[in-house]
Structure formats: C-alpha cells, structure tokens
Motif scaffolding. Structure first.
Motif, short mmCIF file in Angstrom:
data_model
loop_
_atom_site.label_atom_id
_atom_site.label_comp_id
_atom_site.label_asym_id
_atom_site.label_seq_id
_atom_site.Cartn_x
_atom_site.Cartn_y
_atom_site.Cartn_z
N THR A 61 -2.75 11.03 -13.60
CA THR A 61 -2.37 9.52 -14.00
C THR A 61 -1.43 8.67 -13.23
O THR A 61 -1.06 7.58 -13.68
N ILE A 62 -0.82 9.72 -12.54
CA ILE A 62 0.74 9.27 -11.69
C ILE A 62 0.20 9.27 -10.32
O ILE A 62 0.19 8.17 -9.65
N VAL A 63 -0.66 9.89 -9.49
CA VAL A 63 -0.95 10.27 -8.27
C VAL A 63 -2.56 8.59 -8.13
O VAL A 63 -3.48 9.09 -9.13
N THR A 64 -1.77 7.09 -7.65
CA THR A 64 -2.77 6.49 -7.43
C THR A 64 -2.70 5.74 -5.80
O THR A 64 -1.63 6.26 -5.87
N ALA A 65 -3.63 4.60 -5.62
CA ALA A 65 -3.11 4.60 -4.32
C ALA A 65 -2.08 4.03 -4.57
O ALA A 65 -1.55 3.97 -3.44
N HIS A 66 -1.28 2.90 -5.16
CA HIS A 66 -0.29 2.63 -5.59
C HIS A 66 0.89 3.95 -4.95
O HIS A 66 1.76 3.56 -4.88
N SER A 67 0.96 4.37 -5.88
CA SER A 67 2.39 5.66 -6.39
C SER A 67 1.86 6.34 -5.25
O SER A 67 3.00 6.99 -4.76
N ARG A 68 1.12 6.50 -4.23
CA ARG A 68 0.38 7.06 -1.96
C ARG A 68 1.82 6.82 -1.76
O ARG A 68 2.38 7.63 -1.34
N ILE A 69 1.64 4.70 -1.97
CA ILE A 69 2.68 4.69 -0.94
C ILE A 69 3.83 5.07 -1.14
O ILE A 69 5.11 4.74 -0.40
N THR A 70 4.06 4.47 -2.26
CA THR A 70 5.21 4.83 -2.73
C THR A 70 6.31 6.06 -2.61
O THR A 70 7.72 6.55 -1.92
N ILE A 71 5.29 7.23 -2.94
CA ILE A 71 5.75 8.93 -2.61
C ILE A 71 5.83 8.77 -1.15
O ILE A 71 7.17 9.55 -0.73
N SER A 72 4.91 8.22 -0.21
CA SER A 72 5.11 8.40 1.23
C SER A 72 6.27 7.64 1.64
O SER A 72 7.06 8.15 2.00
N ARG A 73 6.53 6.65 1.35
CA ARG A 73 7.56 5.59 2.26
C ARG A 73 9.30 6.15 1.44
O ARG A 73 10.34 6.65 2.31
N ALA A 74 9.15 7.59 0.60
CA ALA A 74 10.66 7.82 -0.12
C ALA A 74 10.80 9.06 0.05
O ALA A 74 11.55 9.20 1.04
N GLU A 75 9.84 9.98 0.59
CA GLU A 75 9.68 10.69 2.03
C GLU A 75 10.05 10.28 2.92
O GLU A 75 10.86 11.50 3.52
N THR A 76 9.48 9.43 3.92
CA THR A 76 10.12 9.37 5.00
C THR A 76 11.98 8.72 5.40
O THR A 76 12.01 9.07 6.13
N LEU A 77 11.72 8.04 3.93
CA LEU A 77 13.43 7.62 4.08
C LEU A 77 14.12 8.80 3.60
O LEU A 77 15.34 8.92 4.07
N LEU A 78 13.54 9.87 2.73
CA LEU A 78 14.57 10.85 2.94
C LEU A 78 14.75 11.46 3.78
O LEU A 78 15.45 12.87 4.44
N SER A 79 14.20 11.65 4.70
CA SER A 79 13.38 12.61 5.63
C SER A 79 13.97 12.11 7.54
O SER A 79 14.11 12.86 8.64
#
Length: 482
Positions: A298-316
């Motif tokens: 219910t959390i991992v959707t097509a839009h949430s994948r974009i959010t998680i990927s961008r957040a991980e990129t900003l932190l790295s």
C-alpha cells in the motif's frame, strides 16, 4: 375672710394635683397684717414643666399589669454577637455574616468543608483514597481535526511564529492522532509557495519532541506515501515535493536516515504490479519503513518510488545534509540582488532557446520577488537592444505581453523597468550605437501589443542632432562628429 378662703381653696386644689406646686407657692406667699397675700395668677410665677409624651414603649397599655418596662440601652444594636443567650460571646458566623458578605476573609483559600449531615454527602466517595479524578478530553475525528488545524496552519503561514502554532496545536488535544498534524501541514504546503514549504519544514522540526514524536512523523509520511496517487491529481509535482520534505526531515534529525534506506530496500523488493488497497492498518506497527504496520504494497506505488528514489539521492549527495537546509531555495526577501539578477538573466536565455512561456512564468513566480519584476523588464529590453536584429525582439514582446496579461508583471513594474532604460540610454549607446533606433522600434511593437501606453512611448529621450555639414561652410564635410 374671702381672701383667706380663696387661699385655702387654692391650697386644697394644689394638694389634689399631687402637691407638686405646693412648696413653691408657700415659699412665694407673703403675710401682711395677719392676712395671707397670694401672688396673682400670672404665667411667669407658675412653674412650667414639659409633659412627658406617652409612647407605646413606656405607656401602661403596652406594659403587662400596668407595670412600666425598663428599656435596655441600645448599644448592642449593630453588634454581631449572638443574642440567643447561649453563645460564647464570639461574633456571629465567625465574623463572616452581614449584608453583602460572601464569607470570612481568606475562606476561599481553605479547603471546602464537607458536611456529613448534607443529604448529598457520600461517605464512600470521600473516604476511599483509591479514586482519582482526571480530565477527559473528547477524541476528535479526522475531519474535525483537519477543520481545526487548517486555520492554525494558514495563520502560521502569515506570521511564521512556530511557538504560537505549537500552543494552538496543544490545545486541540489530538491524542493518538498527533500524526495527523504534520500530515495536514505537508498536504497544505504542497499547494503553496516554496517559502511556505520552508516554513512547514521549520514547523515540523519545532514540533518534534514537543507535540509529535519520531514515530508520529514516520507514520505521517507513511500516510502521505500511501495517498500520493490522490495528491498528484491536485499537485502534479507532489512526488518531488514530498521527497524534499522527507529528506529535509532527515536533515533536521526528525527521522533517522535508516527510515529512507528501509523504504528504498522495500521498494526494490516489492513488485511494481498493482495490489489490493483495502487492507486495514495494524494498531502497533514498527517504524521500520512502515510506521503504521500496514501492508508494504500500500505504500510502494509508482509515485512513491519516485519520492523514495529522490529522497535517497538527496541524502547521498556530498554534504547533502548541509545542502538540504536550502532544499526549498532562498526566499526572495533574503536573497541577494546579484543572485536575483543572475536568475532572471538565465530565465530569459532559457526562454529564448525554448520559447516556453508557461515555464518562464513559473520560474519567475518561484523567485517570489514581485517587487523586483522591473529588473526582468530591464534585462529583456537590454537583450533586445544588444541583439539589434533577429527573433529576439519578437520573442521578448510576446513574453512581456504574456506576463502582463497574466498580471504577473504589473503595469507599474513594466513602466519602471522601461524608465530605467531611458535613464541609462546614454550609457547603453556607448556599447550599442544604434540603441536608440532599436529601442524606438521595440516600444512601437509593445504599444501595438497593447501592454504599454502611448504616454510612456512619448517619454523616450530624443536623439541629439549631429550635424555632418555645417551651414555656411560651403558644403565642406567635417572629419569629426559633434
């Protein structure tokens, strides 16, 4: 004889009246030649005595058996002592009696007296020390909580006072629904400007540890990721905005970096195929990528994948946590002027290469400097003059007309920018000799487009008359110019 008899009759009359005046008359009578001489019946020789007026208190009718009652002195009239005769001589009601008196001074500080003879007295409730009274606040529903929190957040966007906002949130008594407060704040900030999003990040950071906990913030982001497909309908870039909020929360130490990395691992393990959305959330989930304990799908959707990927990129990124302090940019009021000018020049160059009016308007609004829009007009005219000929002039006319019709640039800002060109025209002509002709042609096209007035065009400085052939010189051409 008549005089003696008269005197005797007078004396007898005095005796009948009680002898009150006998002594006085005897003392005043004189005896001459054996005959008693009485004074004349004059008013001056009679003893005057004011008669006592009979009242009800000292009259015989009011007294039993005709005996006069002796009245006591009335010094005790205003006394507060007991009159029953059984008192101890203390003031009545302990000194707390009297008209307009609510009690003995200082009695409001004493404990309330419980009368055991009171019909409402309950000995069990008073004597049992295990009973503890607590204040119970009603639990607000999600709709009621959102209706109460929205005015607080909107007011915070106006004044920026996090302390006042936190006090207002504490008065709501959200209880177990505290996670809804950062959820509502982020959801509202998505529809506002970047400066309001910066204020929202600051608010969440100040609420952490005072109103909400790490678990509450994690659960709020879980709900946002779950509802992200609906948020994208209202805010197309909701996935990117939520990623910035998530990375900023980690940079502000409101969430651990492990939360984002666990979400990234979860997104890699979860297939991208659609899954059921009707699963009920568990009560006590762990803040391990899913703070509410709901199904991962219910959390991992097509839009949430974009959010998680961008957040991980900003932190790295290198020095990512430091850079995230300006993830929403610097506000127009605090941004340096040179930085604003550089941003506007880049905006115009990008527009000349792409021709996208909507993108240019969006970039200008993101700068949030409506008081500095005259600089855009100034730079646009400068680029037109420097280009002299070509498509630059037509594109700049279209851009300024579009921004004027959308009321992004007001007529006042438009006029101020062109007046700055008039003031600097002499210096501009040193670099571009034909600047006056190009400017005159550009203003005529702007007037035809209808976003500047004819009066503004008439304020254009006239060129000085340069004589190449002097009158009277015989037509000789001069080598230098004036």
């Amino acid at each position: 004889m008549m005089d003696v008899e008269t005197v005797n009759g007078f004396e007898n009359g005095l005796e009948k009246n009680g002898g009150e005046m006998g002594d006085g008359l005897e003392a005043s009578a004189t005896q001459t030649n054996g005959t008693v001489m009485m004074p004349s019946a004059s008013v001056d020789l009679r003893i005057k005595k004011k008669a006592r007026r009979l009242t009800k208190q000292n009259s015989k009718e009011s007294s039993p058996n005709g005996i006069a009652v002796v009245q006591q002195p009335r010094y005790f009239k205003n006394s507060r002592r007991s009159r029953s005769g059984y008192g101890r001589g203390l003031p009545k009601k302990g000194g707390a009696g009297g008209k307009g008196v609510w009690g003995k001074p200082g009695s409001e500080l004493a404990e309330e007296y419980v009368d055991s003879h009171d019909p409402n007295y309950d000995s069990d409730s008073m004597d049992n020390g295990e009973i503890e009274l607590k204040t119970i606040f009603p639990v607000l529903s999600d709709e009621e909580l959102q209706k109460a929190a929205e005015p607080i957040i909107l007011e915070y966007f106006e004044n920026g006072d996090t302390h006042e906002a936190c006090i207002s949130f504490e008065e709501l008594h959200a209880g177990k629904k505290r996670y809804r407060l950062p959820y509502i704040a982020i959801e509202m900030a998505m529809d506002h400007k970047p400066s309001h999003r910066e204020l929202t990040s600051v608010l969440i950071s100040d609420m952490y540890g005072r109103i909400v906990s790490e678990r509450d913030i994690a659960r709020a982001f879980d709900e946002l990721l779950r509802n992200l497909p609906d948020l994208v309908l209202d805010t197309p870039d909701a996935a990117t905005v939520l990623a910035n909020f998530l990375a900023r929360a980690v940079a502000d130490d409101c969430l651990p970096p492990r939360y984002v990395y666990d979400l990234s691992d979860l997104a890699k393990q979860t297939p991208s195929s659609p899954v059921k959305q009707d699963e009920e959330p568990k009560v006590n989930g762990l803040a391990n990528g899913d703070a509410n304990g709901t199904s991962h799908a219910t959390i991992v959707t097509a839009h949430s994948r974009i959010t998680i990927s961008r957040a991980e990129t900003l932190l790295s990124l290198k020095h990512g946590l430091v850079r995230l302090d300006n993830v929403w940019g610097v506000g127009g009021g605090t941004r340096p002027v040179k930085s604003l000018i550089r941003q506007m020049v880049l905006l115009l160059r990008e527009y000349l290469s792409s021709g996208d009016l909507q993108e240019a308007a969006r970039c200008l609004q993101e700068l949030e400097v409506p008081h500095f829009h005259h600089e855009l007009v100034y730079e646009a005219v400068i680029m037109t003059i420097e280009a002299v000929v070509g498509p630059t002039e037509g594109k700049m006319v279209c851009l300024l007309k579009f921004l004027s019709d959308a009321v992004i640039i007001t007529p006042d800002m438009m006029e101020r920018g062109i007046m700055r060109i008039f003031e600097d025209l002499d210096d501009i002509c040193l670099d571009v000799p034909v600047a006056h002709s190009v400017l005159e042609r550009f203003l005529e096209n702007c007037e035809k487009a209808g976003f500047i007035s004819h009066n503004l065009v008439r304020k254009l400085p006239t060129r000085g008359r340069k004589r190449f052939v002097s009158e009277g010189d015989g037509g000789r051409i001069k080598d230098h110019l004036y």
